[in-house]
Design an enzyme around this catalytic site. Structure first.
Site, PDB file in Angstrom:
ATOM      1  N   ASN A   7      76.438  61.903 -25.561  1.00 33.68           N
ATOM      2  CA  ASN A   7      76.313  62.068 -24.306  1.00 33.68           C
ATOM      3  C   ASN A   7      77.107  60.745 -23.546  1.00 33.68           C
ATOM      4  O   ASN A   7      76.767  59.474 -23.601  1.00 33.68           O
ATOM      5  CB  ASN A   7      74.973  61.726 -23.959  1.00 33.68           C
ATOM      6  CG  ASN A   7      74.376  61.737 -22.503  1.00 33.68           C
ATOM      7  OD1 ASN A   7      75.163  61.457 -21.606  1.00 33.68           O
ATOM      8  ND2 ASN A   7      72.953  61.302 -22.287  1.00 33.68           N
ATOM      9  N   LYS A  14      76.204  57.552 -25.799  1.00 36.69           N
ATOM     10  CA  LYS A  14      74.908  57.755 -26.719  1.00 36.69           C
ATOM     11  C   LYS A  14      75.216  58.998 -27.784  1.00 36.69           C
ATOM     12  O   LYS A  14      76.025  59.973 -27.304  1.00 36.69           O
ATOM     13  CB  LYS A  14      73.896  58.255 -25.835  1.00 36.69           C
ATOM     14  CG  LYS A  14      73.128  56.983 -25.053  1.00 36.69           C
ATOM     15  CD  LYS A  14      71.952  57.377 -24.658  1.00 36.69           C
ATOM     16  CE  LYS A  14      71.471  56.741 -23.129  1.00 36.69           C
ATOM     17  NZ  LYS A  14      70.656  57.571 -22.199  1.00 36.69           N
ATOM     18  N   HIS A 179      68.287  67.829 -15.342  1.00 34.20           N
ATOM     19  CA  HIS A 179      67.396  67.677 -16.373  1.00 34.20           C
ATOM     20  C   HIS A 179      67.042  69.104 -17.315  1.00 34.20           C
ATOM     21  O   HIS A 179      65.944  69.068 -17.444  1.00 34.20           O
ATOM     22  CB  HIS A 179      66.101  67.064 -16.090  1.00 34.20           C
ATOM     23  CG  HIS A 179      66.199  65.602 -15.504  1.00 34.20           C
ATOM     24  ND1 HIS A 179      65.582  64.993 -14.483  1.00 34.20           N
ATOM     25  CD2 HIS A 179      66.841  64.479 -16.215  1.00 34.20           C
ATOM     26  CE1 HIS A 179      65.831  63.590 -14.366  1.00 34.20           C
ATOM     27  NE2 HIS A 179      66.424  63.489 -15.515  1.00 34.20           N
ATOM     28  N   LEU A 208      59.316  62.964 -15.743  1.00 31.56           N
ATOM     29  CA  LEU A 208      59.144  61.506 -15.384  1.00 31.56           C
ATOM     30  C   LEU A 208      59.516  60.340 -16.217  1.00 31.56           C
ATOM     31  O   LEU A 208      59.082  60.137 -16.996  1.00 31.56           O
ATOM     32  CB  LEU A 208      57.746  61.286 -14.913  1.00 31.56           C
ATOM     33  CG  LEU A 208      56.953  62.666 -13.982  1.00 31.56           C
ATOM     34  CD1 LEU A 208      55.276  62.063 -13.982  1.00 31.56           C
ATOM     35  CD2 LEU A 208      57.595  62.811 -12.783  1.00 31.56           C
ATOM     36  N   ARG A 240      65.660  55.615  -7.374  1.00 33.38           N
ATOM     37  CA  ARG A 240      66.376  56.357  -6.319  1.00 33.38           C
ATOM     38  C   ARG A 240      65.188  56.605  -5.154  1.00 33.38           C
ATOM     39  O   ARG A 240      64.233  56.750  -5.809  1.00 33.38           O
ATOM     40  CB  ARG A 240      66.866  57.695  -7.038  1.00 33.38           C
ATOM     41  CG  ARG A 240      68.162  57.806  -7.915  1.00 33.38           C
ATOM     42  CD  ARG A 240      68.525  58.963  -8.324  1.00 33.38           C
ATOM     43  NE  ARG A 240      69.480  58.853  -9.378  1.00 33.38           N
ATOM     44  CZ  ARG A 240      69.482  59.394 -10.449  1.00 33.38           C
ATOM     45  NH1 ARG A 240      68.380  60.283 -10.902  1.00 33.38           N
ATOM     46  NH2 ARG A 240      70.236  59.204 -11.584  1.00 33.38           N
ATOM     47  N   ARG A 284      56.030  49.772 -16.655  1.00 36.58           N
ATOM     48  CA  ARG A 284      55.081  48.833 -17.115  1.00 36.58           C
ATOM     49  C   ARG A 284      55.160  47.552 -16.494  1.00 36.58           C
ATOM     50  O   ARG A 284      53.997  46.892 -16.617  1.00 36.58           O
ATOM     51  CB  ARG A 284      55.673  48.682 -18.606  1.00 36.58           C
ATOM     52  CG  ARG A 284      55.655  49.984 -19.965  1.00 36.58           C
ATOM     53  CD  ARG A 284      56.604  49.997 -20.870  1.00 36.58           C
ATOM     54  NE  ARG A 284      57.817  50.214 -20.477  1.00 36.58           N
ATOM     55  CZ  ARG A 284      58.704  50.651 -21.293  1.00 36.58           C
ATOM     56  NH1 ARG A 284      58.479  50.589 -22.583  1.00 36.58           N
ATOM     57  NH2 ARG A 284      60.143  50.784 -20.903  1.00 36.58           N
ATOM     58  N   GLY A 330      59.966  59.503 -20.401  1.00 35.62           N
ATOM     59  CA  GLY A 330      59.473  57.762 -20.630  1.00 35.62           C
ATOM     60  C   GLY A 330      58.064  57.866 -20.169  1.00 35.62           C
ATOM     61  O   GLY A 330      56.812  57.334 -20.747  1.00 35.62           O
ATOM     62  N   LEU A 331      57.903  57.968 -18.746  1.00 38.01           N
ATOM     63  CA  LEU A 331      56.744  57.961 -18.046  1.00 38.01           C
ATOM     64  C   LEU A 331      55.742  58.890 -18.142  1.00 38.01           C
ATOM     65  O   LEU A 331      54.502  58.754 -18.551  1.00 38.01           O
ATOM     66  CB  LEU A 331      57.251  57.615 -16.614  1.00 38.01           C
ATOM     67  CG  LEU A 331      55.883  57.430 -15.419  1.00 38.01           C
ATOM     68  CD1 LEU A 331      55.342  56.253 -15.688  1.00 38.01           C
ATOM     69  CD2 LEU A 331      56.549  57.535 -14.097  1.00 38.01           C
ATOM     70  N   GLU A 333      55.405  60.825 -20.462  1.00 38.08           N
ATOM     71  CA  GLU A 333      54.800  60.863 -21.978  1.00 38.08           C
ATOM     72  C   GLU A 333      53.830  59.571 -22.170  1.00 38.08           C
ATOM     73  O   GLU A 333      53.007  59.759 -23.079  1.00 38.08           O
ATOM     74  CB  GLU A 333      56.009  60.833 -23.017  1.00 38.08           C
ATOM     75  CG  GLU A 333      56.784  62.240 -23.003  1.00 38.08           C
ATOM     76  CD  GLU A 333      57.927  62.086 -23.989  1.00 38.08           C
ATOM     77  OE1 GLU A 333      58.140  61.287 -24.989  1.00 38.08           O
ATOM     78  OE2 GLU A 333      58.903  62.772 -23.643  1.00 38.08           O
ATOM     79  N   GLU A 383      65.987  66.034 -25.714  1.00 35.90           N
ATOM     80  CA  GLU A 383      67.194  66.491 -25.303  1.00 35.90           C
ATOM     81  C   GLU A 383      68.229  66.717 -26.103  1.00 35.90           C
ATOM     82  O   GLU A 383      69.062  67.734 -26.323  1.00 35.90           O
ATOM     83  CB  GLU A 383      67.772  65.842 -24.033  1.00 35.90           C
ATOM     84  CG  GLU A 383      66.738  66.061 -22.905  1.00 35.90           C
ATOM     85  CD  GLU A 383      67.039  65.169 -21.653  1.00 35.90           C
ATOM     86  OE1 GLU A 383      66.720  64.028 -21.913  1.00 35.90           O
ATOM     87  OE2 GLU A 383      67.933  65.549 -20.530  1.00 35.90           O
TER      88      GLU A 383
HETATM   89  P1  ADP Z   1      65.900  57.768 -18.822  1.00 32.44           P
HETATM   90  O1  ADP Z   1      66.022  58.708 -19.868  1.00 32.44           O
HETATM   91  O2  ADP Z   1      65.758  58.324 -17.349  1.00 32.44           O
HETATM   92  O3  ADP Z   1      66.582  56.568 -18.789  1.00 32.44           O
HETATM   93  P2  ADP Z   1      63.148  57.527 -19.981  1.00 32.44           P
HETATM   94  O4  ADP Z   1      62.876  59.119 -19.983  1.00 32.44           O
HETATM   95  O5  ADP Z   1      63.465  56.971 -21.285  1.00 32.44           O
HETATM   96  O6  ADP Z   1      64.339  57.520 -18.746  1.00 32.44           O
HETATM   97  O7  ADP Z   1      62.058  56.793 -19.081  1.00 32.44           O
HETATM   98  C1  ADP Z   1      62.024  55.508 -19.037  1.00 32.44           C
HETATM   99  C2  ADP Z   1      61.130  55.038 -18.050  1.00 32.44           C
HETATM  100  O8  ADP Z   1      59.849  55.431 -18.777  1.00 32.44           O
HETATM  101  C3  ADP Z   1      60.891  53.416 -17.862  1.00 32.44           C
HETATM  102  O9  ADP Z   1      61.550  53.048 -17.089  1.00 32.44           O
HETATM  103  C4  ADP Z   1      59.287  53.332 -17.652  1.00 32.44           C
HETATM  104  O10 ADP Z   1      59.114  53.281 -16.357  1.00 32.44           O
HETATM  105  C5  ADP Z   1      58.749  54.595 -18.389  1.00 32.44           C
HETATM  106  N1  ADP Z   1      58.028  54.215 -19.510  1.00 32.44           N
HETATM  107  C6  ADP Z   1      58.495  53.944 -20.750  1.00 32.44           C
HETATM  108  N2  ADP Z   1      57.300  53.702 -21.596  1.00 32.44           N
HETATM  109  C7  ADP Z   1      56.564  53.532 -21.000  1.00 32.44           C
HETATM  110  C8  ADP Z   1      55.080  53.142 -21.239  1.00 32.44           C
HETATM  111  N3  ADP Z   1      54.707  52.753 -22.542  1.00 32.44           N
HETATM  112  N4  ADP Z   1      54.094  52.979 -20.071  1.00 32.44           N
HETATM  113  C9  ADP Z   1      54.576  53.310 -18.815  1.00 32.44           C
HETATM  114  N5  ADP Z   1      55.959  53.737 -18.647  1.00 32.44           N
HETATM  115  C10 ADP Z   1      56.731  53.783 -19.635  1.00 32.44           C
END
Ligand code: ADP
Length: 395
Positions: A7, A14, A179, A208, A240, A284, A330-331, A333, A383
């Protein structure tokens, strides 16, 4: 087969080496600051992260360093490069040309180049990665997996904008969505986990992360999604803005004496929950600030969740119903609080959250009660694995 998943960004790369039989990553890593100075973070499965500070003047050197790390006597995971059976490349924009993944040849490279206009920050970087691998591993088959491909099933009513038609004709200005690899992977898992019939299913996927998008997936096909010509449209994201009144662009330009480019930087990099809160793009940090009484942080999270709920409502209408709603990235999950706030708007769908299940994380889970009319799920996205699967299927 061992598949190298790449990627490539403009200054980053990555990678994961995935064993397609076990579907496990043998190593994961990231080249950073390519063209500046260079740093390679490499982590073999079950091992310690290794940081290699050799210069990375360009992407070819970066790929060479990755291959050296993968075959290193101490922290490598394969004996020889011959073990890499194929390379899967994430490509951001496939325009209307690519509705599925393809084996890369010169024609495909030229067609991806033609989509550069649509994703000027991403596609050229993806192509640099493709060309670097082509030079260094000429005999290894490569596959391009597009972020936009899954959404090519959208009907015209979902992808046309209310603009003069000539702009679609001349420039292919329309909704593409992004996505797609995640929306495809997660919707399929959601159908399985919720026990739905794939051919007769209505699923909404909320991806998210730092970038965020939502999709309506009917009978396994994307019928609408919130990102548009570019990833700027739709949900409020880390930095964004998502949807705004387009006239705001002119208004700010006049008031603040800014160019279109300045405003686009503001909308892409300085808006979203970061801009709204003045605290951070990371939820967070926002939760911590909100707990400490920061009103703007509280508002940012509330507005974010409201926008997600509003899109869910729109997609229930688009599909005339919904069987399952899946949260991912990230968010999606990890943040049970945001999921709960979103679900608090969805009582009209007969959704009842199971608070105990909603508090868990790290695995595929149904977070609604048994009598909930619509199942809400948490589905960790992957992914890279999806790219590896597509790659193996094509080579
Ligand atoms: P991307 O791949 O778009 O960079 P991710 O899917 O890795 O993003 O998500 C990153 C975001 O997920 C972080 O900026 C944060 O807002 C959120 N996140 C990650 N872990 C946690 C957590 N334990 N609690 C709340 N939000 C989280």
């Amino acid at each position: 087969m061992k598949v190298l998943v790449v990627n490539c960004g403009s200054s980053s790369l990555k990678y994961q080496l995935i064993d397609s039989e076990t579907e496990k990553a043998l190593a994961v890593g990231l080249c950073e600051r390519i063209g500046i100075d260079g740093r390679l973070n490499h982590t073999p499965a079950g091992g310690e992260k290794v940081v290699i500070n050799d210069p990375l003047p360009n992407h070819e050197v970066a790929i060479q360093s990755v291959l050296a790390a993968l075959t290193d006597a101490n922290y490598g995971v394969i004996k020889s490069l011959d073990e890499i059976g194929a390379v899967g490349h994430r490509v951001v924009h496939g325009g209307e040309k690519f509705a599925s993944s393809v084996v890369i040849n010169d024609e495909v490279i030229a067609a991806i180049e033609e989509c550069n206009d649509l994703a000027p920050l991403h596609n050229p970087a993806n192509l640099i990665g493709i060309n670097a691998c082509k030079t260094i591993m000429p005999g290894v088959p490569m596959v391009a997996v597009f972020d936009t491909a899954f959404h090519q099933t959208m009907p015209k009513e979902a992808y046309l904008y209310g603009l003069p038609f000539e702009y679609y004709d001349k420039y292919k200005i329309r909704r593409y969505g992004f996505h797609g690899t995640s929306h495809s992977f997660v919707s399929k898992r959601a159908i399985d986990v919720a026990g739905l019939d794939a051919k007769n299913s209505k699923v909404i996927v909320c991806h998210l992360g730092n970038g965020a998008s939502i999709s309506a997936v009917k009978n396994g096909e994307s019928v609408d999604t919130s990102m548009g010509l570019t990833p700027l449209e739709g949900l409020i994201m880390g930095t964004r803005s998502g949807d705004i009144d387009p006239a705001i662009i002119e208004f700010i330009a006049h008031k603040e004496n800014k160019s279109i480019d300045d405003i686009m930087t503001i909308l892409n990099k300085k808006s979203g929950v970061q801009g709204m809160s003045g605290v951070s793009s990371d939820f967070r940090d926002l939760a911590k600030a909100a707990d400490e009484g920061n009103e703007h942080a509280k508002e940012a999270v509330a507005v974010f969740a409201y926008r997600v709920a509003k899109y869910i409502g729109a997609y229930v209408a688009a599909m005339n119903g919904v069987d399952a709603i899946a949260f991912t990235a990230g968010l999606g999950e990890n943040d049970g609080k945001v999921r709960k706030t979103v679900c608090s708007y969805l009582g009209y769908l007969g959704i009842t959250l199971d608070e105990e299940e909603n508090a868990k994380r790290g695995f595929e889970n149904i977070i609604t009660t048994k009598d909930s009319k619509v199942k809400v799920l948490v589905i960790p996205t992957n992914e890279e694995l999806a790219i590896a699967r597509e790659t193996v299927a094509l080579v």
